[in-house]
Write an enzyme that holds these catalytic residues in place. Structure first.
Site, PDB file in Angstrom:
ATOM      1  N   SER A 166      -4.496   7.466  13.052  1.00 33.27           N
ATOM      2  CA  SER A 166      -4.196   7.337  14.045  1.00 33.27           C
ATOM      3  C   SER A 166      -5.320   7.071  14.798  1.00 33.27           C
ATOM      4  CB  SER A 166      -3.258   8.811  14.228  1.00 33.27           C
ATOM      5  OG  SER A 166      -3.820   9.678  14.345  1.00 33.27           O
ATOM      6  N   SER A 172       0.918   6.906   2.799  1.00 34.69           N
ATOM      7  CA  SER A 172       1.092   8.051   3.672  1.00 34.69           C
ATOM      8  C   SER A 172       3.089   8.324   2.877  1.00 34.69           C
ATOM      9  CB  SER A 172       2.172   6.893   4.749  1.00 34.69           C
ATOM     10  OG  SER A 172       0.893   6.865   5.852  1.00 34.69           O
ATOM     11  N   GLU A 187      -9.826  -1.409   6.303  1.00 37.08           N
ATOM     12  CA  GLU A 187      -9.276  -1.892   6.339  1.00 37.08           C
ATOM     13  C   GLU A 187      -9.084  -2.218   8.515  1.00 37.08           C
ATOM     14  OE1 GLU A 187      -4.264  -0.769   6.704  1.00 37.08           O
ATOM     15  OE2 GLU A 187      -5.676   0.525   6.242  1.00 37.08           O
ATOM     16  N   GLN A 230       0.973  -1.146   0.409  1.00 40.40           N
ATOM     17  CA  GLN A 230      -0.046  -0.020   0.291  1.00 40.40           C
ATOM     18  C   GLN A 230       0.510   1.190  -0.317  1.00 40.40           C
ATOM     19  OE1 GLN A 230      -3.924   0.153   2.762  1.00 40.40           O
ATOM     20  NE2 GLN A 230      -2.894   2.329   3.902  1.00 40.40           N
ATOM     21  N   GLY A 231       0.680   2.304  -0.825  1.00 40.61           N
ATOM     22  CA  GLY A 231       1.452   3.319  -1.010  1.00 40.61           C
ATOM     23  C   GLY A 231       0.820   4.826  -0.480  1.00 40.61           C
ATOM     24  N   SER A 257       3.751  -0.932   4.048  1.00 43.99           N
ATOM     25  CA  SER A 257       4.196  -2.713   4.713  1.00 43.99           C
ATOM     26  C   SER A 257       4.234  -3.279   3.722  1.00 43.99           C
ATOM     27  CB  SER A 257       2.761  -3.064   5.115  1.00 43.99           C
ATOM     28  OG  SER A 257       2.726  -1.719   6.714  1.00 43.99           O
TER      29      SER A 257
END
Length: 409
Positions: free
Chosen positions: A384, A132, A247, A129-130, A164
């Site tokens: 977050s 951030s 997610e 996954q791209g 990740s």
């Protein structure tokens, strides 16, 4: 309240138990009992066995290689795998099946589904996954990685971080800015990009637990066909929010099983260390038990919504806060019970990496320290806890948006 599963789900449970009896070795004590090299080899064989039995994505439509069953069977499968101590799925499967695969089923074109879904199931395509970037973490709409159309290809330049499974993936789904004149939420596109090309460089990052589980990814004139945009050019924000809903909700249906099993370990640890009679520790364990039960019933609610065809929305933020904050607090309690012994769980390894000599032993200090360090990340990735609380306040409770300070000068 009737929280039992229907007869067809229990029949499926019997099928899974028979599969486990046939495919797990006699006296199976879990992957932690194997040496690291044996563990990896067994995990690969196990993944192939699941795929051959049609158990990799049981709730996907059959026409795309799935099992064509309901989300209830998906949960039953997860329950039985967890209870048997079967190997956990690789992170690329979590990203490819739970996140991207479900997003493609919801929003992808027929071409996307026919091309990518079978290769996700076979393991030929391994995804990362791209999202951030160094200047865009919680403020995801601020991404700077850009993509411009050059004929029938997107040309991509920029950088992603905290990716990740980046070191093992051969494809990446990413957010890129495709219209710099549009408002920041409107100028984004969700692209599917091959990583095995000269314009993509991956640099693994060693985390606090000593693992290289995420990476930096650099794009220099990397290319992907113009058709590899999901949801349409400029619709990247809504596509990304759909994926993040999957997610944030993915774990809740089985979190009570996984965390309940870990709570049993924690109670055993307290008894082993003689702290189970301490009123403060007992109160903390009771708090943990209550949260596991909350997750259990939140899981039933999520399952009910899934059965009605609803895609996870803002309510997934509640789920994310509950399980990630629980993860952090119960691992902190474990280290408190361990006391000074927890300090012996790490030391100077090769190149500064952590030494975890007993990480496969369920109640070793090394095992709990490993979980403690990983748990810190759970309150950050996928949004977050602070961002999740903003979502809950603004989108679910209707509270005013958080004031934003204007930077002058």
């Amino acid at each position: 309240m009737d929280v039992g599963y229907p007869p067809e789900a229990e029949a499926f449970r019997d099928r899974i138990r028979a599969f486990l009896a046939d495919h797990l070795p006699p006296g199976w004590a879990g992957p932690g009992a194997l040496r690291p090299d044996e563990r990896e080899a067994f995990a690969r064989r196990w993944r192939r066995a699941l795929a051959a039995a049609g158990l990799v994505a049981v709730s996907w439509p059959k026409e795309y290689g799935g099992g064509g069953l309901s989300p209830i069977e998906q949960v039953v499968l997860a329950e039985e795998l967890a209870r048997a101590g079967a190997p956990e799925r690789a992170e690329s499967d979590l990203l490819g099946i739970d996140l991207l695969g479900n997003t493609l089923i919801s929003l992808g074109s027929e071409e996307h589904k026919r091309r990518f879904l079978p290769r996700i199931l076979s393991g030929d395509d391994r995804w990362c996954q791209g999202f951030s970037e160094p200047e865009a973490g919680s403020d995801l709409a601020a991404v700077r990685t850009g993509a411009v159309l050059d004929g029938d290809h997107w040309v991509i330049n920029g950088q992603k971080i905290w990716t990740s499974a980046g070191a093992t993936a051969n494809w990446i789904f990413l957010l890129a800015r495709t219209d710099r004149t549009a408002p920041k939420h409107k100028g984004l596109s969700f692209l599917l990009v091959p990583m095995d090309q000269p314009g993509v460089v991956v640099r693994p990052i060693v985390n606090a637990a000593g693992h290289s589980s995420f990476s930096e990814v650099f794009f220099t004139d990397a290319r992907t066909p113009s058709a590899n945009v999901v949801g349409g050019a400029g619709a990247g924000w809504s596509t990304a929010m759909t994926l993040l809903g999957f997610e944030r909700a993915a774990q809740i249906t089985t979190a009570a099983i996984d965390f309940g099993r870990d709570l049993e370990r924690l109670c055993e640890l307290a008894a082993e260390r003689g702290s189970h009679t301490d009123p403060r520790i007992r109160d903390a364990l009771a708090w943990c038990y209550a949260r596991v039960q909350i997750m259990r019933y939140r899981g039933y609610r999520a399952l009910t919504l899934a059965l009605s065809g609803q895609v996870p929305g803002a309510e997934a933020a509640i789920t994310k806060v509950i399980w990630s904050e629980y993860f952090r607090r119960y691992t902190e309690l474990a280290v408190e019970i361990l006391g000074l012994d927890a300090l012996g769980a790490q030391g100077p390894g090769n190149g500064g990496a952590r030494v975890v000599p007993e990480a496969g032993t369920p109640n070793s200090p090394a095992s709990w320290m490993d979980e403690l360090l990983y748990a810190r990340a759970a309150t950050i990735y996928a949004g977050s806890s602070q961002i999740q609380r903003n979502v809950i306040g603004e989108q679910l409770l209707g509270l005013p948006k958080e004031p934003r300070r204007e930077i002058v000068g």
